[in-house]
Motif scaffolding. Sequence first.
Motif, mmCIF file in Angstrom:
data_model
loop_
_atom_site.group_PDB
_atom_site.id
_atom_site.type_symbol
_atom_site.label_atom_id
_atom_site.label_comp_id
_atom_site.label_asym_id
_atom_site.label_seq_id
_atom_site.Cartn_x
_atom_site.Cartn_y
_atom_site.Cartn_z
ATOM 1 N N UNK A 117 0.823 -1.210 0.000
ATOM 2 C CA UNK A 117 0.000 0.000 0.000
ATOM 3 C C UNK A 117 0.851 1.252 0.000
ATOM 4 N N UNK A 118 1.961 1.205 0.747
ATOM 5 C CA UNK A 118 2.787 2.406 0.875
ATOM 6 C C UNK A 118 3.710 2.565 -0.330
ATOM 7 N N UNK A 119 4.557 1.559 -0.594
ATOM 8 C CA UNK A 119 5.644 1.812 -1.544
ATOM 9 C C UNK A 119 5.181 1.901 -2.995
ATOM 10 N N UNK A 120 4.652 0.873 -3.629
ATOM 11 C CA UNK A 120 4.322 1.153 -5.026
ATOM 12 C C UNK A 120 3.184 2.163 -5.144
ATOM 13 N N UNK A 121 2.150 2.018 -4.271
ATOM 14 C CA UNK A 121 0.933 2.776 -4.526
ATOM 15 C C UNK A 121 1.070 4.268 -4.285
ATOM 16 N N UNK A 122 1.539 4.655 -3.104
ATOM 17 C CA UNK A 122 1.618 6.085 -2.810
ATOM 18 C C UNK A 122 2.607 6.766 -3.749
ATOM 19 N N UNK A 123 3.731 6.095 -4.007
ATOM 20 C CA UNK A 123 4.732 6.667 -4.905
ATOM 21 C C UNK A 123 4.138 6.801 -6.307
ATOM 22 N N UNK A 124 3.422 5.766 -6.738
ATOM 23 C CA UNK A 124 2.810 5.802 -8.068
ATOM 24 C C UNK A 124 1.763 6.909 -8.177
ATOM 25 N N UNK A 125 0.943 7.053 -7.131
ATOM 26 C CA UNK A 125 -0.092 8.093 -7.159
ATOM 27 C C UNK A 125 0.528 9.466 -7.331
ATOM 28 N N UNK A 126 1.589 9.726 -6.561
ATOM 29 C CA UNK A 126 2.253 11.029 -6.635
ATOM 30 C C UNK A 126 2.762 11.261 -8.058
ATOM 31 N N UNK A 127 3.388 10.242 -8.644
ATOM 32 C CA UNK A 127 3.925 10.367 -10.009
ATOM 33 C C UNK A 127 2.773 10.591 -10.999
ATOM 34 N N UNK A 128 1.718 9.805 -10.858
ATOM 35 C CA UNK A 128 0.572 9.867 -11.768
ATOM 36 C C UNK A 128 -0.063 11.263 -11.754
ATOM 37 N N UNK A 129 -0.330 11.766 -10.555
ATOM 38 C CA UNK A 129 -1.020 13.058 -10.448
ATOM 39 C C UNK A 129 -0.108 14.197 -10.899
ATOM 40 N N UNK A 130 1.181 14.023 -10.678
ATOM 41 C CA UNK A 130 2.150 15.023 -11.150
ATOM 42 C C UNK A 130 2.112 15.081 -12.676
ATOM 43 N N UNK A 131 2.129 13.919 -13.309
ATOM 44 C CA UNK A 131 2.082 13.867 -14.776
ATOM 45 C C UNK A 131 0.759 14.449 -15.286
ATOM 46 N N UNK A 132 -0.355 14.114 -14.618
ATOM 47 C CA UNK A 132 -1.659 14.668 -15.011
ATOM 48 C C UNK A 132 -1.615 16.184 -15.042
ATOM 49 N N UNK A 133 -0.872 16.748 -14.067
ATOM 50 C CA UNK A 133 -0.891 18.198 -13.912
ATOM 51 C C UNK A 133 -0.268 18.906 -15.109
ATOM 52 N N UNK A 134 0.485 18.186 -15.943
ATOM 53 C CA UNK A 134 1.019 18.794 -17.167
ATOM 54 C C UNK A 134 -0.115 19.261 -18.072
ATOM 55 N N UNK A 135 -1.305 18.662 -17.896
ATOM 56 C CA UNK A 135 -2.455 19.060 -18.721
ATOM 57 C C UNK A 135 -2.792 20.527 -18.514
ATOM 58 N N UNK A 136 -2.436 21.060 -17.324
ATOM 59 C CA UNK A 136 -2.707 22.470 -17.056
ATOM 60 C C UNK A 136 -1.868 23.361 -17.965
ATOM 61 N N UNK A 137 -0.775 22.805 -18.501
ATOM 62 C CA UNK A 137 0.097 23.573 -19.401
ATOM 63 C C UNK A 137 -0.256 23.309 -20.865
#
Lengths: 250, 238
Positions: free
Chosen positions: B19-39
């Motif tokens: 729950x902690x290592x792949x998932x939380x790290x992946x979520x942070x990466x995923x949402x960070x990449x999504x945020x490029x849509x704002x640009x």
Amino acid sequence: MAQKTVQLRVKRQDGPGARPRWEHFEVPHAPGKNVISCLIDIARKPVTLEGRETTPVQWDCACLEEVCGACTMLVNGKPQQSCSSLVDNLEQPIELAPLTKFPVVRDLVVDRQKMFKNLERFRAWVPIDGTYPMGEGPLLSAEDQQVRYNRSRCMTCACCMEVCPQINGRSDFVGPAVIGQVEFFNLHPSGPEEMGKRLEEMMGTGGIHECGNAQNCVAACPKEIDLTDAIAEVGRQVTIFAVKKFLHSS
Amino acid sequence: MPEVPYKEFILRRLHSLTGIVPMTVFLAEHFWTNSYALQGAERFNEAADHIRGFPYIILIEIFGLGLPFAFHIAYGIKIIYSGDYTIYANNPAKNWMYVLQRVTAFPILAFLVFHVITIRILHGIGDDVDLHATMVDVFANKFLLAFYVVGIVCTCFHCANGIATAAITWGLTVGPTSQKVAGAVAAGVGLVLSGMALWSIRGFMPEAAPEAAEAIEAMKAAPETVLYLIESLRGVIA
């Protein structure tokens, strides 16, 4: 003036596996009256509110001062000691039922053997049965005394087990009280002698990993034992123990 | 099969760890990449292509994400089954957290399955697809937009509460003060993650990407895209 009375609804069960039923009683009120004295009144005159004769209600008790835990039952749905449950603080009719996490022996008497067996299983004792006198042990620091005093207040009343969502027919969790005692005895100067065995057992069936962190135990404990902290501390001890054990394993 | 000692203990701790290592790290990466849509659409598609172009990406996806997720879900179902769900009146807040941690698992699972199948597996088959335009089309459907918002909020809560309780499980936060601080930090992580994910949806609104309409129409006509599939399904239903 009509005499003030106390009304009670008691969950009755004639024996293990028998069908439970509810009976309604009325007993005279007295200042400072507790639930136990209501049960004594019922035992003196076992007649229900409807006037039907019945058998005296069975219950367990010993110390009558909230240190033995034997008289724990559900009072208005909450697990607490019936000796320290004062009638004036309770909504009426007062509902009395046996604890639900143990087999019912009769009426309000349950068999808490499971809990005592678990204390045995986790070696909740100070090992002093040597073949020679071991002399006086080292002194405890004041800080450790504070922690141990808090954990020492456990009276195995099982309030923590009653409210624990992880103790039920689908999970064999040993419960918070036993984990508190594991911390208590590990913290004793003789603790390291048995610590490995205790922690190894904690990794076994129904061990500490079954805790679901609802933290109901710490809210229910009548002795204000910091059970969440105890579970976290034993969790840490088990983590370190498990890693070391793996690294050393042949 | 030989009996594995401490099997339940090991599985339960692995459940916590996955729950902690792949998932939380992946979520942070995923949402960070999504945020490029704002640009803008181009920046987002660039970022998504960059990740898709990672070396060993298929191995990372299978062994770093897929299997740990599958295990977390499977063992999680066992944990959910082993619990009781009455709220204890003396301790409503923490008891609700316990219940919500288990209840949110169901919308998360439904969302995850839908999201991975439509966006990663079906969409991933075509190479020349415009991911940004696909998402614009998805969010144009108000029902799907709501489904995404619920999925994101549940995921972030499950993640944040999971961090706080894992700290107790592993014996990191032993005292009440550290437990409170860890709870606040975990809540902060959850708020930042959900804030990032929800805010980035703005980058997928049709107003933000007027040029997406053309790409969507093109994809709906191209048989290898998921939009084509969805469009055909719509045709079948209608």
